[in-house]
Write an enzyme that holds these catalytic residues in place. Structure first.
Site, mmCIF file in Angstrom:
data_model
loop_
_atom_site.group_PDB
_atom_site.id
_atom_site.type_symbol
_atom_site.label_atom_id
_atom_site.label_comp_id
_atom_site.label_asym_id
_atom_site.label_seq_id
_atom_site.Cartn_x
_atom_site.Cartn_y
_atom_site.Cartn_z
ATOM 1 N N ARG A 68 -6.740 1.812 -11.402
ATOM 2 C CA ARG A 68 -6.100 1.560 -10.105
ATOM 3 C C ARG A 68 -6.418 0.155 -9.595
ATOM 4 N NH1 ARG A 68 -8.022 3.879 -4.863
ATOM 5 N NH2 ARG A 68 -6.330 3.693 -3.354
ATOM 6 N N HIS A 72 -3.702 -2.501 -8.310
ATOM 7 C CA HIS A 72 -3.755 -3.057 -6.964
ATOM 8 C C HIS A 72 -3.908 -4.573 -6.983
ATOM 9 C CE1 HIS A 72 -4.505 0.628 -4.232
ATOM 10 N NE2 HIS A 72 -3.823 0.984 -5.311
ATOM 11 N N ASP A 73 -4.512 -5.108 -8.019
ATOM 12 C CA ASP A 73 -4.607 -6.562 -8.140
ATOM 13 C C ASP A 73 -3.237 -7.153 -8.457
ATOM 14 O OD1 ASP A 73 -5.983 -9.102 -8.284
ATOM 15 O OD2 ASP A 73 -5.685 -8.987 -10.457
ATOM 16 N N VAL A 76 -0.467 -7.558 -5.708
ATOM 17 C CA VAL A 76 -0.727 -8.489 -4.612
ATOM 18 C C VAL A 76 -1.045 -9.859 -5.202
ATOM 19 C CG1 VAL A 76 -2.104 -8.947 -2.552
ATOM 20 C CG2 VAL A 76 -1.684 -6.581 -3.255
ATOM 21 N N GLY A 78 0.024 -11.140 -7.749
ATOM 22 C CA GLY A 78 0.036 -11.136 -9.209
ATOM 23 C C GLY A 78 -1.336 -10.823 -9.778
ATOM 24 N N GLU A 80 -4.229 -11.919 -10.755
ATOM 25 C CA GLU A 80 -5.074 -13.125 -10.716
ATOM 26 C C GLU A 80 -6.416 -12.890 -10.021
ATOM 27 O OE1 GLU A 80 -4.436 -12.376 -7.411
ATOM 28 O OE2 GLU A 80 -4.681 -14.516 -6.962
ATOM 29 N N SER A 82 -7.379 -11.456 -7.176
ATOM 30 C CA SER A 82 -7.609 -11.597 -5.737
ATOM 31 C C SER A 82 -8.246 -10.348 -5.129
ATOM 32 C CB SER A 82 -6.308 -11.935 -5.012
ATOM 33 O OG SER A 82 -5.307 -10.975 -5.266
ATOM 34 N N ASN A 99 -7.053 -0.180 -0.145
ATOM 35 C CA ASN A 99 -8.123 -0.492 -1.093
ATOM 36 C C ASN A 99 -9.488 0.059 -0.696
ATOM 37 O OD1 ASN A 99 -6.437 -1.899 -2.855
ATOM 38 N ND2 ASN A 99 -6.726 -3.840 -1.771
ATOM 39 N N PRO A 167 2.498 -0.235 -3.040
ATOM 40 C CA PRO A 167 3.298 0.971 -2.772
ATOM 41 C C PRO A 167 2.468 2.006 -2.024
ATOM 42 C CG PRO A 167 3.574 0.257 -5.043
ATOM 43 C CD PRO A 167 2.456 -0.558 -4.479
ATOM 44 N N HIS A 197 -1.363 8.906 -12.447
ATOM 45 C CA HIS A 197 -1.928 9.891 -11.523
ATOM 46 C C HIS A 197 -2.412 11.146 -12.247
ATOM 47 C CE1 HIS A 197 0.272 8.211 -7.707
ATOM 48 N NE2 HIS A 197 -0.672 7.412 -8.163
ATOM 49 N N THR A 198 -2.316 11.138 -13.562
ATOM 50 C CA THR A 198 -2.872 12.239 -14.331
ATOM 51 C C THR A 198 -4.398 12.234 -14.285
ATOM 52 O OG1 THR A 198 -2.866 13.359 -16.483
ATOM 53 C CG2 THR A 198 -2.936 10.966 -16.514
ATOM 54 N N SER A 251 -7.424 18.868 -14.722
ATOM 55 C CA SER A 251 -7.263 17.911 -15.821
ATOM 56 C C SER A 251 -7.413 16.473 -15.330
ATOM 57 C CB SER A 251 -5.879 18.100 -16.471
ATOM 58 O OG SER A 251 -5.692 17.242 -17.564
#
Length: 329
Positions: A68, A72-73, A76, A78, A80, A82, A99, A167, A197-198, A251
């Protein structure tokens, strides 16, 4: 509760603003390649793999947050790095609402420290994130893919940009498609990457509205299986802000295709999971994945991860290679 509702409302408002203003993220894949460090730091990928495997062996639940973190990087500014930066005023991405449940930053720090001893100033933090995400999935017997490297690290982090670009679990399918398209990702990438999300956990505030007041009339989301809703209400009270929920019950520590079965049964945890049934293309992939013999999910996941890993990258002389991932040089 009022404060939580206000926070969610602000988050959703920012999402709307983002969708209105979004445009395709610039992508500079020139300079990325598999094996970028083969000569400059030949042990780099082995060092990352060893550290990640050890971390996952000690705690299998850490793999999902590491995956994740890369997602998330990339969404935002790209891919790189941040998301790793920290500011004294706390106005950094780490402290943005989406975050706050990220964890595993110390693993990134540890990997980077070993790499700096082996080959100082060579391997970027953004490449560490990309490699760690792949190796964390392999450590769970999940998919593997060849990671393109050669990214350089950005110099800026901004708390608001995370709100605007990431998102939301409350998003409908049209918003999700728009956001992914703004990053150069298509509908297939959307449903495939949602398959991540598994593994991992969500938290009660992300589903409280689905359980107790979906349309403002004290009702639950009609797209949520009623039996599953009862179980979730038993775990999440309206004011609960801390309880963790397995994304893929039974699972959630194993990377497999069971997530798609849950979605097809209207048991996806988030509204954004349920939304995958509201588009013919994404729904078709969900249903296809119910038959594991004919599914290409593992392969597709690797392809989409490589594609995501190209979003807005910095290469060549742009940016820098940070010595420590939490701060610029």
């Amino acid at each position: 509760m009022a404060a939580l509702k206000m926070t969610i409302s602000c988050f959703l408002f920012l999402q709307v603003i983002y969708c209105l203003l979004s445009s395709f993220a610039p992508t500079n894949v020139q300079g990325l390649k598999v094996g970028f460090y083969d000569k400059a730091c030949p042990k780099a990928e082995l060092i990352v793999k060893k550290s990640v495997f050890e971390a996952v062996k000690n705690d299998r639940t850490i793999a999902a947050p590491l995956l994740r973190m890369f997602f998330h990087d990339c969404f935002v500014r790209g891919c790189e790095g941040s998301v790793l930066l920290e500011l004294k005023n706390k106005k950094d991405e780490k402290n943005s609402i989406p975050n706050l449940t990220l964890r595993g930053f110390e693993i990134i720090d540890n990997v980077k420290a070993v790499l700096e001893k082996e080959c100082p100033g060579i391997v970027s933090c953004s490449d560490v994130l990309a490699l760690v995400a792949r190796d964390a999935m392999v450590a769970l017997n999940g998919p593997s893919w060849e990671v393109e490297t050669g990214r350089r690290d950005g110099l800026v982090t901004n708390i608001t940009e995370a709100l605007l670009n990431l998102p939301s679990p409350f998003n409908n399918i049209s918003s999700l498609i728009t956001q992914f398209q703004s990053k150069g990702l298509d509908k297939k990438d959307l449903v495939v990457l949602s398959g991540g999300h598994t593994i991992g956990n969500g938290h009660c505030p992300q589903i409280t509205n689905r359980l107790y007041n979906f349309t403002g009339k004290g009702d639950s989301d009609p797209n949520l299986d009623t039996e599953y809703a009862v179980k979730l209400r038993g775990k999440c009270k309206p004011t609960d802000t801390t309880t963790a929920l397995e994304m893929d019950p039974g699972s959630f520590k194993t990377f497999d295709e069971s997530y798609f079965k849950l979605v097809s049964q209207r048991r996806g945890l988030f509204q954004s999971d349920a939304a995958l049934l509201d588009n013919q293309e994404t729904k078709s992939y969900v249903l296809k994945s119910l038959n594991s013999d004919g599914s290409t999910f593992f392969k597709d996941f690797g392809v989409s991860m490589v594609k995501m890993g190209r979003i807005g990258v910095l290469t060549g002389q742009v940016g820098e290679v940070r010595k420590k991932c939490r701060m610029v040089n």
